[in-house]
Motif scaffolding. Structure first.
Motif, PDB file in Angstrom:
ATOM      1  N   GLU A 135       0.835  -1.199   0.000  1.00 43.43           N
ATOM      2  CA  GLU A 135       0.000   0.000   0.000  1.00 43.43           C
ATOM      3  C   GLU A 135       0.873   1.253   0.000  1.00 43.43           C
ATOM      4  OE1 GLU A 135      -2.845  -0.132   3.113  1.00 43.43           O
ATOM      5  OE2 GLU A 135      -3.776  -1.996   2.406  1.00 43.43           O
ATOM      6  N   PHE A 136       0.472   2.226  -0.828  1.00 43.60           N
ATOM      7  CA  PHE A 136       1.230   3.464  -0.995  1.00 43.60           C
ATOM      8  C   PHE A 136       0.307   4.662  -0.799  1.00 43.60           C
ATOM      9  CE2 PHE A 136       3.514   0.221  -3.241  1.00 43.60           C
ATOM     10  CZ  PHE A 136       4.846   0.507  -3.003  1.00 43.60           C
ATOM     11  N   GLY A 137       0.912   5.756  -0.377  1.00 41.20           N
ATOM     12  CA  GLY A 137       0.175   7.007  -0.282  1.00 41.20           C
ATOM     13  C   GLY A 137       0.015   7.645  -1.642  1.00 41.20           C
ATOM     14  N   GLN A 138      -0.548   8.857  -1.672  1.00 42.90           N
ATOM     15  CA  GLN A 138      -0.842   9.515  -2.941  1.00 42.90           C
ATOM     16  C   GLN A 138       0.397  10.075  -3.638  1.00 42.90           C
ATOM     17  OE1 GLN A 138      -3.518  12.450  -1.311  1.00 42.90           O
ATOM     18  NE2 GLN A 138      -1.952  14.043  -1.358  1.00 42.90           N
ATOM     19  N   GLU A 139       1.491  10.238  -2.900  1.00 44.18           N
ATOM     20  CA  GLU A 139       2.690  10.815  -3.499  1.00 44.18           C
ATOM     21  C   GLU A 139       3.437   9.777  -4.342  1.00 44.18           C
ATOM     22  OE1 GLU A 139       2.283  10.514  -0.224  1.00 44.18           O
ATOM     23  OE2 GLU A 139       1.556  12.506   0.356  1.00 44.18           O
ATOM     24  N   GLN A 140       4.309  10.243  -5.217  1.00 46.41           N
ATOM     25  CA  GLN A 140       5.178   9.346  -5.978  1.00 46.41           C
ATOM     26  C   GLN A 140       6.145   8.662  -5.013  1.00 46.41           C
ATOM     27  OE1 GLN A 140       7.059  10.488  -9.803  1.00 46.41           O
ATOM     28  NE2 GLN A 140       9.001  10.081  -8.775  1.00 46.41           N
ATOM     29  N   GLN A 141       6.307   7.354  -5.185  1.00 50.62           N
ATOM     30  CA  GLN A 141       7.169   6.597  -4.277  1.00 50.62           C
ATOM     31  C   GLN A 141       7.871   5.480  -5.026  1.00 50.62           C
ATOM     32  OE1 GLN A 141       5.376   5.596  -0.318  1.00 50.62           O
ATOM     33  NE2 GLN A 141       3.568   6.605  -1.183  1.00 50.62           N
ATOM     34  N   LEU A 142       8.945   4.990  -4.419  1.00 47.22           N
ATOM     35  CA  LEU A 142       9.652   3.818  -4.924  1.00 47.22           C
ATOM     36  C   LEU A 142       9.166   2.594  -4.163  1.00 47.22           C
ATOM     37  CD1 LEU A 142      13.315   5.179  -5.148  1.00 47.22           C
ATOM     38  CD2 LEU A 142      11.617   5.036  -6.972  1.00 47.22           C
ATOM     39  N   GLY A 143       9.030   1.482  -4.876  1.00 48.54           N
ATOM     40  CA  GLY A 143       8.625   0.229  -4.248  1.00 48.54           C
ATOM     41  C   GLY A 143       9.655  -0.853  -4.494  1.00 48.54           C
ATOM     42  N   ALA A 183       2.568   9.646  -8.680  1.00 50.73           N
ATOM     43  CA  ALA A 183       1.670  10.384  -7.783  1.00 50.73           C
ATOM     44  C   ALA A 183       0.226  10.220  -8.257  1.00 50.73           C
ATOM     45  CB  ALA A 183       2.059  11.851  -7.757  1.00 50.73           C
ATOM     46  N   ASN A 184      -0.677  10.120  -7.322  1.00 49.73           N
ATOM     47  CA  ASN A 184      -2.087   9.923  -7.631  1.00 49.73           C
ATOM     48  C   ASN A 184      -2.845  11.238  -7.452  1.00 49.73           C
ATOM     49  OD1 ASN A 184      -4.565   8.881  -8.188  1.00 49.73           O
ATOM     50  ND2 ASN A 184      -4.734   7.640  -6.331  1.00 49.73           N
ATOM     51  N   ASP A 185      -3.552  11.649  -8.502  1.00 49.94           N
ATOM     52  CA  ASP A 185      -4.358  12.876  -8.400  1.00 49.94           C
ATOM     53  C   ASP A 185      -5.848  12.588  -8.555  1.00 49.94           C
ATOM     54  OD1 ASP A 185      -4.460  12.181 -11.023  1.00 49.94           O
ATOM     55  OD2 ASP A 185      -3.677  14.081 -11.811  1.00 49.94           O
ATOM     56  N   GLY A 186      -6.205  11.309  -8.304  1.00 49.70           N
ATOM     57  CA  GLY A 186      -7.616  10.947  -8.447  1.00 49.70           C
ATOM     58  C   GLY A 186      -8.056   9.979  -7.372  1.00 49.70           C
ATOM     59  N   ALA A 187      -8.955   9.068  -7.759  1.00 53.35           N
ATOM     60  CA  ALA A 187      -9.512   8.100  -6.816  1.00 53.35           C
ATOM     61  C   ALA A 187      -8.477   7.038  -6.455  1.00 53.35           C
ATOM     62  CB  ALA A 187     -10.746   7.449  -7.432  1.00 53.35           C
ATOM     63  N   ALA A 188      -8.754   6.302  -5.396  1.00 51.72           N
ATOM     64  CA  ALA A 188      -7.882   5.195  -5.002  1.00 51.72           C
ATOM     65  C   ALA A 188      -7.793   4.194  -6.155  1.00 51.72           C
ATOM     66  CB  ALA A 188      -8.420   4.524  -3.749  1.00 51.72           C
ATOM     67  N   PHE A 202       4.585 -15.381  -9.449  1.00 49.57           N
ATOM     68  CA  PHE A 202       3.797 -14.900  -8.325  1.00 49.57           C
ATOM     69  C   PHE A 202       3.326 -13.487  -8.661  1.00 49.57           C
ATOM     70  CE2 PHE A 202       8.217 -13.875  -7.045  1.00 49.57           C
ATOM     71  CZ  PHE A 202       8.121 -12.499  -6.902  1.00 49.57           C
ATOM     72  N   LYS A 203       2.283 -13.030  -7.949  1.00 52.73           N
ATOM     73  CA  LYS A 203       1.715 -11.706  -8.197  1.00 52.73           C
ATOM     74  C   LYS A 203       1.724 -10.899  -6.905  1.00 52.73           C
ATOM     75  CE  LYS A 203      -1.429 -13.346 -11.849  1.00 52.73           C
ATOM     76  NZ  LYS A 203      -0.870 -12.601 -12.984  1.00 52.73           N
ATOM     77  N   VAL A 204       1.959  -9.609  -7.055  1.00 45.86           N
ATOM     78  CA  VAL A 204       1.914  -8.683  -5.923  1.00 45.86           C
ATOM     79  C   VAL A 204       0.876  -7.611  -6.242  1.00 45.86           C
ATOM     80  CG1 VAL A 204       3.184  -6.971  -4.581  1.00 45.86           C
ATOM     81  CG2 VAL A 204       4.296  -9.106  -5.272  1.00 45.86           C
ATOM     82  N   THR A 205      -0.042  -7.401  -5.314  1.00 44.41           N
ATOM     83  CA  THR A 205      -1.049  -6.365  -5.486  1.00 44.41           C
ATOM     84  C   THR A 205      -0.517  -5.035  -4.960  1.00 44.41           C
ATOM     85  OG1 THR A 205      -2.846  -7.967  -5.265  1.00 44.41           O
ATOM     86  CG2 THR A 205      -3.391  -5.653  -4.902  1.00 44.41           C
ATOM     87  N   VAL A 206      -0.629  -3.987  -5.788  1.00 39.69           N
ATOM     88  CA  VAL A 206      -0.173  -2.649  -5.411  1.00 39.69           C
ATOM     89  C   VAL A 206      -1.401  -1.756  -5.282  1.00 39.69           C
ATOM     90  CG1 VAL A 206       1.237  -0.656  -6.056  1.00 39.69           C
ATOM     91  CG2 VAL A 206       2.011  -2.981  -6.599  1.00 39.69           C
ATOM     92  N   LYS A 207      -1.590  -1.184  -4.089  1.00 37.83           N
ATOM     93  CA  LYS A 207      -2.712  -0.289  -3.843  1.00 37.83           C
ATOM     94  C   LYS A 207      -2.187   1.113  -3.552  1.00 37.83           C
ATOM     95  CE  LYS A 207      -5.856  -3.796  -1.961  1.00 37.83           C
ATOM     96  NZ  LYS A 207      -6.736  -4.149  -0.813  1.00 37.83           N
ATOM     97  N   GLN A 208      -2.911   2.125  -4.071  1.00 33.43           N
ATOM     98  CA  GLN A 208      -2.526   3.513  -3.812  1.00 33.43           C
ATOM     99  C   GLN A 208      -3.742   4.299  -3.338  1.00 33.43           C
ATOM    100  OE1 GLN A 208      -0.986   5.854  -7.119  1.00 33.43           O
ATOM    101  NE2 GLN A 208       0.405   6.931  -5.725  1.00 33.43           N
ATOM    102  N   ALA A 209      -3.522   5.099  -2.283  1.00 34.70           N
ATOM    103  CA  ALA A 209      -4.613   5.875  -1.689  1.00 34.70           C
ATOM    104  C   ALA A 209      -5.091   6.962  -2.644  1.00 34.70           C
ATOM    105  CB  ALA A 209      -4.141   6.500  -0.374  1.00 34.70           C
TER     106      ALA A 209
END
Length: 298
Positions: A135-143, A183-188, A202-209
């Motif tokens: 899970e990530f916040g709305q800002e641009q981030q490295l994973g 960076a996210n400027d809309g909905a989750a 394998f799969k990894v789910t990535v969620k962003q607020a």
């Protein structure tokens, strides 16, 4: 000894022969097994196997230096063949020896070769080590995704890809998969990164607020010194961060002798009326923007 024939001639002893009839080289796999060596022991010019009076009692000398080859306890000349056993090879290295067959000065050799034990290749292991949901916040981030790879197969590489454009720069490194979340400027939102190694994955789910606008920040950075009795013009400097579209800054005074003339672009301009009394007086200018405010005393 030589004897005298019926016609008065002298008998000449027949020359013995010992010959290998089967293959000179015998090969076995690591499991070993049984082999057969065939031979002929006779005399030159013989027409049968029993034309020499001592033929049946002759015992051949059969030897081998290797302990992993088991020979029969006795081999007689009239047997014409014998079996031997090759033990299982538990080592990875191949091995070789010789079985020697002799009678007096007569002899032959058979090379016995055996393959080394072949280890069964272990199946590759490709597993996710880090969490299945990130899970990530709305800002641009490295994973970064951590994985385990064991029993790798030569020529097979780990690959990874995302099913959404907002996840980019997916790079596979040793034991990690790195990526960038925009960076996210809309909905989750939600996407998946799929990592593959041959037939394994394998799969990894990535969620962003969802995007939440940051609260405005308002600060008065400078105020004028005290005015003289005759009053005059003054300015306040302010800083406004995280402005919201469509919202304007408001400036108000809590006394009637201060008049706001303008409030924009980081400056509030105002006038102070003359003080006709003999007492010092004071008033407040309050800046309001959305739900935040700042006050300066004049």
């Amino acid at each position: 000894a030589c004897g005298e024939g019926h016609d008065g001639s002298v008998d000449t002893p027949k020359k013995p022969i010992l010959e290998l009839d089967s293959a000179e080289i015998m090969e076995f796999d690591a499991e070993g097994g049984q082999g057969t060596i065939s031979f002929t022991y006779n005399f030159e010019g013989s027409t049968g196997s029993n034309d020499h009076p001592t033929f049946n009692v002759k015992v051949l000398d059969v030897t081998c230096d290797a302990e992993w080859v088991e020979l029969p306890s006795e081999v007689k000349a009239y047997d014409s063949y014998f079996n031997f056993a090759v033990a299982k090879n538990e080592a990875e290295e191949a091995r070789e020896t010789k079985v020697k067959v002799a009678y007096g000065e007569l002899n032959f050799e058979v090379a016995v070769k055996q393959e080394g034990k072949k280890e069964t290749p272990k199946a590759p292991v490709f597993e996710l080590v880090s969490e299945e949901v990130m899970e990530f916040g709305q800002e641009q981030q490295l994973g970064s995704i951590e994985y385990k790879l064991e029993n790798a197969v030569e020529g097979v590489e780990v690959s990874a890809k995302a099913n959404a454009a907002w996840i980019s720069n997916v790079v596979v490194k040793e034991n990690t998969i790195e990526f960038v979340v925009a960076a996210n400027d809309g909905a989750a939102r939600e996407a998946k990164i799929t990592a593959t190694y041959g037939m394994l994955e394998f799969k990894v789910t990535v969620k962003q607020a969802e995007y939440v606008a940051p609260a405005p920040v308002l600060e008065i950075t400078s105020t004028p010194e005290a005015f003289a009795a005759e009053g005059g013009e003054g300015v306040l400097a302010y800083v406004l961060e995280n402005a919201v579209e469509g919202v304007e800054l408001q400036a108000t005074a809590d006394v009637d002798w201060i008049t706001i003339t303008s409030a924009a672009d980081g400056v509030v301009a105002f006038t102070v009326a003359a003080n006709n009394t003999t007492s010092m007086r004071g008033g407040n200018i309050t800046l309001t923007y959305s739900e935040v405010s700042a006050t300066a005393t004049i």
